[in-house]
Design a protein around this motif. Structure first.
Motif, PDB file in Angstrom:
ATOM      1  N   GLU A   1      35.549 -78.132 -22.302  1.00  0.00           N
ATOM      2  CA  GLU A   1      33.918 -77.554 -22.616  1.00  0.00           C
ATOM      3  C   GLU A   1      33.807 -76.618 -21.618  1.00  0.00           C
ATOM      4  OE1 GLU A   1      32.079 -80.612 -24.128  1.00  0.00           O
ATOM      5  OE2 GLU A   1      33.094 -80.988 -25.531  1.00  0.00           O
ATOM      6  N   THR A   2      32.856 -75.628 -21.881  1.00  0.00           N
ATOM      7  CA  THR A   2      32.450 -74.631 -21.072  1.00  0.00           C
ATOM      8  C   THR A   2      31.651 -75.509 -20.011  1.00  0.00           C
ATOM      9  OG1 THR A   2      32.290 -72.884 -22.377  1.00  0.00           O
ATOM     10  CG2 THR A   2      31.013 -72.607 -20.701  1.00  0.00           C
TER      11      THR A   2
ATOM     12  N   CYS B   1      36.434 -73.461 -26.544  1.00  0.00           N
ATOM     13  CA  CYS B   1      37.415 -73.815 -25.562  1.00  0.00           C
ATOM     14  C   CYS B   1      37.585 -73.333 -24.198  1.00  0.00           C
ATOM     15  CB  CYS B   1      38.887 -74.591 -25.620  1.00  0.00           C
ATOM     16  SG  CYS B   1      39.163 -75.415 -26.858  1.00  0.00           S
TER      17      CYS B   1
END
Length: 73
Positions: free
Chosen positions: A10-11, A54
């Motif tokens: 994830e970021t 993503c």
């Protein structure tokens, strides 16, 4: 037999720090995996059915099943 391992990230809260750590730590570790045939990194990928994108996807292709145990915690 070939095993394919995907890691979806994830970021991160601090993208620059994440990128630096990934480049300096994760990639060198992955390159040492026995039987590694291919290692590909993709960025900013969106899910086909929506949802959060993503930040980074890593795909490792490994020859033989024995090396997979190195990827598990």
């Amino acid at each position: 037999m070939t095993v394919r391992f995907l890691a979806l990230y994830e970021t991160p809260a601090a993208p620059e720090a994440f990128d630096r750590h990934y480049r300096e730590v994760h990639i060198p570790l992955a390159r040492r995996l026995p039987g590694l045939r291919r290692y590909v990194v993709g960025r900013d990928l969106a899910a086909v059915r929506g949802g959060a994108p993503c930040y980074l996807v890593a795909e490792l292709e490994i020859a033989g099943g024995a090396s997979v145990r190195h990827l598990a915690p």
